[in-house]
Every structure is written in structure tokens, then in C-alpha cells.
Write an enzyme that holds these catalytic residues in place. Sequence first.
Site, PDB file in Angstrom:
ATOM      1  N   MET A  76      98.510  -2.551 -10.140  1.00 27.55           N
ATOM      2  CA  MET A  76      99.876  -2.592  -9.810  1.00 27.55           C
ATOM      3  C   MET A  76     100.496  -3.343 -11.070  1.00 27.55           C
ATOM      4  O   MET A  76      99.998  -4.198 -11.516  1.00 27.55           O
ATOM      5  CB  MET A  76     100.218  -3.027  -8.692  1.00 27.55           C
ATOM      6  N   TYR A  81     106.330  -3.981  -9.966  1.00 26.61           N
ATOM      7  CA  TYR A  81     106.144  -3.660  -8.567  1.00 26.61           C
ATOM      8  C   TYR A  81     106.085  -4.655  -7.862  1.00 26.61           C
ATOM      9  O   TYR A  81     106.559  -4.684  -6.623  1.00 26.61           O
ATOM     10  CB  TYR A  81     104.680  -3.117  -8.644  1.00 26.61           C
ATOM     11  N   GLY A 126      94.748  -2.300  -7.477  1.00 26.13           N
ATOM     12  CA  GLY A 126      95.359  -1.013  -7.001  1.00 26.13           C
ATOM     13  C   GLY A 126      94.818   0.216  -7.753  1.00 26.13           C
ATOM     14  O   GLY A 126      95.018   1.273  -6.766  1.00 26.13           O
ATOM     15  N   GLU A 149      92.641  -9.138  -7.303  1.00 23.50           N
ATOM     16  CA  GLU A 149      93.585  -9.895  -6.593  1.00 23.50           C
ATOM     17  C   GLU A 149      93.438 -11.465  -6.414  1.00 23.50           C
ATOM     18  O   GLU A 149      94.482 -12.174  -6.493  1.00 23.50           O
ATOM     19  CB  GLU A 149      93.664  -9.196  -5.189  1.00 23.50           C
ATOM     20  N   TYR A 245      83.128  24.993  11.764  1.00 23.10           N
ATOM     21  CA  TYR A 245      82.817  26.350  11.719  1.00 23.10           C
ATOM     22  C   TYR A 245      84.216  27.041  11.423  1.00 23.10           C
ATOM     23  O   TYR A 245      84.364  27.979  10.822  1.00 23.10           O
ATOM     24  CB  TYR A 245      82.422  26.566  13.151  1.00 23.10           C
TER      25      TYR A 245
END
Length: 283
Positions: A76, A81, A126, A149, A245
Amino acid sequence: MSTSEGTAVEPWGNTVRVEFDEDKIAWVHFNRPEKRNAMNPTLNREMYATLDFLETDDRCAVLVLTGSEDSWSAGMDLKEYFRETDGQPRSVQNKVRTEGTNWQFRKLLSYSKPTIAMVNGWCFGGAFVPLVSCDLAIAAEDATFGLSEVNWGVTPGNLVTRALAETIPTRDAMYYIMTGDHFDGRKAEQMRLVNEAVPADQLRDRTIELAKKLTSLSQSVVRGAKMGFRHSRLMSWEVAEDFLYAKHDQAILFDTDARTQGMTQFLDDKTYRPGLGTYSTAE
Ligand code: ACO
Ligand code: V55
């Protein structure tokens, strides 16, 4: 979006770059190389619009997500941001976050076409969400990954940690989440964060080879197989049996010829062995 003639207008702008080729591979690039392809709100919006657009674009049979120049994505954008939304009302922050997850996870994880992450360089924080959301991933051996981070004083947000838990062993996840240490493409392959790591000069060719393998098969069958795996893993066995299925029968309905040819060419013509390769689609 469409023009007066009804022709669709390509929705990407400066932060996303798309190239098409004769193999029907759409090469979608994070395109802010001067910012190491960090994801800002504009890129998140353009990426959503791009993915949405390519779902109905016949030039795209398989989507490759990669980065311009030497980065995949540095995560990010810390300035646009985070910092620039810090003072904004909570409602604005929520919107900015949702614009990210709308494509990084909501659109990409169950994308209607096969997706390959081609990790050509930096991949941080991110960026792990779109990485894990792609069906398959090929990295350059010298690409650099990290859950950075903690290095800048936050815990992993969004679905970073959830995506990791889906993909790599707990020991590796805990180690990299808690230390912030970076690692290379070889290590990413070893812990199965990516399918393969290859030397950088082979990255594109190997990705093309894999993409062509996917497009050589029945598209509805590949899609059904993918959705079956994506959705069934959190179901009870009873519900999964019914659902799988349903996918199985749906794929036959959508492409009856694939199954008919598959059986005929093996059982009657004896021209191929399904265990060792696919049937012929030549006329
Ligand atoms: N957010 C905002 N800007 C970024 C980001 C980012 N994630 N990554 C790089 N940039 C910008 C730099 O600020 C710089 O901008 P400037 O030219 O205007 O000063 C430009 O991109 C180039 O960055 P450098 O650091 O000079 O590039 P270098 O090649 O030396 O290093 C690297 C590349 C290792 C990727 C480094 O930029 C970096 O550590 N970036 C941050 C990685 C990161 O921790 N991302 C966040 C993960 S956590 C999350 O996503 C929530
Ligand atoms: C991170 C990523 C996000 C986010 C908040 O830890 C934090 C990284 C992908 O979006 O919204």
C-alpha cells in the site's frame, strides 16, 4: 463505459497498464514504477475497473498480474493510502479500504478467468493479498518479498494475514509476520507462496508456457475446477459433495464436446492417454 457506437472503452488509466498478445494473455501491470508500484487509491480504482472490463473481453483468456519495471508492488502507498487519509472521516477511510479489497480479494479470488501472478520484483505487505488471490504464481528467483508492516510500526491489515494462513505453513507465516524479515523468490517457492521461482530471464517465457497450458483446455472446465476448489474448502463434506457435483454437471453442460472428445479419443480412437496429456482439439 461505452462510446456512441457501443464499443467498450478501455477503463485503465496511468496507474494500470494492459498489453494483449496473440496467445490471449492479458498482461496487467501495476504501473507506478517510480513509486515501486505501490497501491494508491487511484490504482485500486483503476485495477477494479480493469479486471471488471477484462472479464468480458475476448482478448483475455488468461490474466497475468505483473509490475512495470523492477517491482511487482511495494504494497500500500504509505503516503496516499495511509497518511493522506488519516485526517479524513471514518466513512472516507472505509471507502478507500473497500476500493482496495474490491479488486485485491473480492474480484480476483474468484475471477472468472485463470489468473497468474508473475512476480518480477519487490512484493511487500498489502501486495500479498492480490498475490495469494491469483490462482497461480511464478516469481523471479531474485524477487524480494516481505511482511514489512512491523518494520514501520503497524500490524498487517486487510486480509494479508488471512491470505498467508491459506497459503504457507504456520511456522513460516509467524516468522515473517513477526520479524518483518524479507526473503527471496527461492524461499517463496520453498514455502509454497508461489508455485515456482525461475531465473529472472526465464520469468516471462515460463509464464507464457503456463498460460498456454491453461488456455489449451476447455475454459468452462478449468473455471469449474477452480471455483470448486476455491469455494468448497470451507464447506462441510455433505455440502461440498453436493456443490462439487453441481460444478461437475455444470461444466459438462457448458462444454459437452470436451467430455465427449475426451472419452472418445481415449476409449475408441486410442489417440491419447488422459493421464499423460489432453485430447486433441484439431478439426
Ligand atoms: N508507499 C509509498 N511510497 C513508496 C512505497 C510505498 N509502499 N514504496 C516505495 N515508495 C516510493 C518512495 O517513497 C520513493 O518515492 P520518492 O521518489 O518520491 O522519494 C520511491 O517510491 C522510490 O523508493 P525508494 O525507497 O527510493 O526505492 P528503492 O529501490 O531504494 O527501494 C523498496 C525499494 C525496498 C521497495 C523501498 O521503496 C521500500 O521499502 N518501500 C516500502 C515497502 C513497504 O514496506 N511497503 C508497505 C508494506 S505494508 C502495507 O502494504 C500495508
Ligand atoms: C495492509 C494492507 C491493506 C490495508 C491495510 O498490512 C493494511 C497491510 C491491502 O490493504 O487496507
